[in-house]
Design a protein around this motif. Structure first.
Motif, PDB file in Angstrom:
ATOM      1  N   HIS A  85       0.860  -1.187   0.000  1.00  0.00           N
ATOM      2  CA  HIS A  85       0.000   0.000   0.000  1.00  0.00           C
ATOM      3  C   HIS A  85       0.898   1.239   0.000  1.00  0.00           C
ATOM      4  O   HIS A  85       1.684   1.439   0.917  1.00  0.00           O
ATOM      5  CB  HIS A  85      -0.923  -0.003   1.209  1.00  0.00           C
ATOM      6  CG  HIS A  85      -1.854  -1.175   1.226  1.00  0.00           C
ATOM      7  ND1 HIS A  85      -2.941  -1.266   0.383  1.00  0.00           N
ATOM      8  CD2 HIS A  85      -1.835  -2.308   1.947  1.00  0.00           C
ATOM      9  CE1 HIS A  85      -3.558  -2.405   0.593  1.00  0.00           C
ATOM     10  NE2 HIS A  85      -2.908  -3.063   1.540  1.00  0.00           N
ATOM     11  N   VAL A  86       0.747   2.038  -1.038  1.00  0.00           N
ATOM     12  CA  VAL A  86       1.612   3.201  -1.251  1.00  0.00           C
ATOM     13  C   VAL A  86       0.758   4.461  -1.256  1.00  0.00           C
ATOM     14  O   VAL A  86      -0.338   4.476  -1.813  1.00  0.00           O
ATOM     15  CB  VAL A  86       2.376   3.079  -2.591  1.00  0.00           C
ATOM     16  CG1 VAL A  86       3.323   4.255  -2.779  1.00  0.00           C
ATOM     17  CG2 VAL A  86       3.130   1.760  -2.657  1.00  0.00           C
ATOM     18  N   GLU A 122      -3.773   7.075  -2.789  1.00  0.00           N
ATOM     19  CA  GLU A 122      -3.253   5.773  -2.412  1.00  0.00           C
ATOM     20  C   GLU A 122      -3.399   4.802  -3.564  1.00  0.00           C
ATOM     21  O   GLU A 122      -4.313   4.924  -4.380  1.00  0.00           O
ATOM     22  CB  GLU A 122      -3.996   5.229  -1.196  1.00  0.00           C
ATOM     23  CG  GLU A 122      -3.734   6.018   0.067  1.00  0.00           C
ATOM     24  CD  GLU A 122      -4.361   5.392   1.303  1.00  0.00           C
ATOM     25  OE1 GLU A 122      -4.698   4.187   1.275  1.00  0.00           O
ATOM     26  OE2 GLU A 122      -4.512   6.106   2.299  1.00  0.00           O
ATOM     27  N   ALA A 123      -2.480   3.838  -3.613  1.00  0.00           N
ATOM     28  CA  ALA A 123      -2.536   2.777  -4.620  1.00  0.00           C
ATOM     29  C   ALA A 123      -1.908   1.524  -4.022  1.00  0.00           C
ATOM     30  O   ALA A 123      -1.170   1.592  -3.040  1.00  0.00           O
ATOM     31  CB  ALA A 123      -1.791   3.204  -5.880  1.00  0.00           C
ATOM     32  N   GLU A 155       4.221  -6.648 -10.532  1.00  0.00           N
ATOM     33  CA  GLU A 155       5.578  -6.202 -10.849  1.00  0.00           C
ATOM     34  C   GLU A 155       6.098  -5.167  -9.859  1.00  0.00           C
ATOM     35  O   GLU A 155       7.164  -4.588 -10.047  1.00  0.00           O
ATOM     36  CB  GLU A 155       5.616  -5.658 -12.274  1.00  0.00           C
ATOM     37  CG  GLU A 155       5.300  -6.729 -13.301  1.00  0.00           C
ATOM     38  CD  GLU A 155       5.193  -6.184 -14.706  1.00  0.00           C
ATOM     39  OE1 GLU A 155       5.199  -4.941 -14.891  1.00  0.00           O
ATOM     40  OE2 GLU A 155       5.090  -6.994 -15.633  1.00  0.00           O
ATOM     41  N   GLY A 156       5.321  -4.885  -8.797  1.00  0.00           N
ATOM     42  CA  GLY A 156       5.759  -3.975  -7.751  1.00  0.00           C
ATOM     43  C   GLY A 156       5.492  -2.502  -8.031  1.00  0.00           C
ATOM     44  O   GLY A 156       5.992  -1.634  -7.314  1.00  0.00           O
ATOM     45  N   TYR A 157       4.705  -2.192  -9.061  1.00  0.00           N
ATOM     46  CA  TYR A 157       4.430  -0.800  -9.402  1.00  0.00           C
ATOM     47  C   TYR A 157       3.094  -0.344  -8.829  1.00  0.00           C
ATOM     48  O   TYR A 157       2.096  -1.053  -8.929  1.00  0.00           O
ATOM     49  CB  TYR A 157       4.431  -0.588 -10.920  1.00  0.00           C
ATOM     50  CG  TYR A 157       5.813  -0.600 -11.497  1.00  0.00           C
ATOM     51  CD1 TYR A 157       6.583   0.554 -11.505  1.00  0.00           C
ATOM     52  CD2 TYR A 157       6.360  -1.775 -11.992  1.00  0.00           C
ATOM     53  CE1 TYR A 157       7.873   0.550 -12.012  1.00  0.00           C
ATOM     54  CE2 TYR A 157       7.655  -1.796 -12.497  1.00  0.00           C
ATOM     55  CZ  TYR A 157       8.401  -0.634 -12.499  1.00  0.00           C
ATOM     56  OH  TYR A 157       9.674  -0.645 -12.992  1.00  0.00           O
ATOM     57  N   ALA A 158       3.087   0.837  -8.250  1.00  0.00           N
ATOM     58  CA  ALA A 158       1.861   1.453  -7.744  1.00  0.00           C
ATOM     59  C   ALA A 158       1.302   2.334  -8.848  1.00  0.00           C
ATOM     60  O   ALA A 158       1.956   3.296  -9.264  1.00  0.00           O
ATOM     61  CB  ALA A 158       2.152   2.276  -6.494  1.00  0.00           C
TER      62      ALA A 158
END
Length: 166
Positions: free
Chosen positions: A71-72, A92-93, A98-101
Motif C-alpha cells: 500500500h503506497v 493511495e494505490a 511487478e511492484g508498481y503502484a
C-alpha cells in the motif's frame, strides 16, 4: 469622600497604551515582511506554464524482489513563491505483480515563478511504514520556457524505487 473607581486605574491605562503600541508594531512588521515577499516574488517572475506529474513508484521487498500488494501513498502539493500552499492531494494505490503502484492520476500545476515548486512525499504503509524522501520540483527543473510550453502535455514521471524492510 472620593472613591478609587472615579479615577481611571493608571495600570489599566498603561496596559491599554502598551497593547495599542504592540498592535501597531505587529501590523507594521507584517507589512514589511509582506512587502519583502512580494518584491522577491516579482523579481523571480517567469512566463507561466503548466506541468503535469505522474507518479511511477516501484516497491521492492527486503529480498530485492518486486513487492506485490504494498500500500503506497503519495502526498503532493504546490508551494508558491509567497509560501502559499495549494493543490494538496493525498492518493493511495496498491502495487501490482511487478511492484508498481498505479495511481491512475496525473497532477497538473501552474508554474509562474522561479521559486514556485511542487513538493511530494511517498510513503509505503505496512508493518514498519517507510517514508521516502520528500522531493521538490521547481520551475528551474524544467526545460527552458519555449520547450516547456510546447511539451507541457507530456507529464514529468516521478520515478522512485523504494525497498521496504519486510
Amino acid at each position: 469622600m472620593l472613591t478609587l473607581k472615579n479615577y481611571p486605574d493608571v495600570n489599566t491605562q498603561q496596559r491599554k497604551k502598551l497593547f495599542l503600541c504592540f498592535i501597531i508594531l505587529f501590523f507594521s512588521a507584517c507589512d514589511l515582511i509582506s512587502e519583502d515577499s512580494e518584491n522577491k516574488c516579482k523579481e523571480t517572475e517567469q512566463p507561466s506554464f503548466e506541468k503535469s506529474f505522474s507518479p511511477a513508484i516501484h516497491i521492492k521487498n527486503s529480498k530485492g524482489e518486486d513487492y506485490w500488494g504494498a500500500h503506497v501513498e503519495i502526498n503532493i502539493y504546490k508551494e508558491y513563491c509567497s509560501g502559499t500552499i495549494n493543490g494538496i492531494f493525498d492518493k493511495e494505490a496498491t502495487t501490482d505483480e511487478e511492484g508498481y503502484a498505479n495511481f491512475a492520476y496525473i497532477f497538473t500545476y501552474k508554474f509562474a515563478n522561479l521559486e514556485d515548486k511542487v513538493n511530494y512525499t511517498i510513503t509505503v504503509k505496512g508493518e514498519d511504514p517507510l517514508t521516502g524522501d520528500t522531493k521538490e520540483y521547481k520551475y528551474s527543473n524544467s526545460m527552458n520556457y519555449e520547450e516547456t510550453a510546447e511539451y507541457a502535455v507530456n507529464p514529468v514521471y516521478l520515478n522512485h524505487t523504494l525497498q521496504v524492510t519486510w
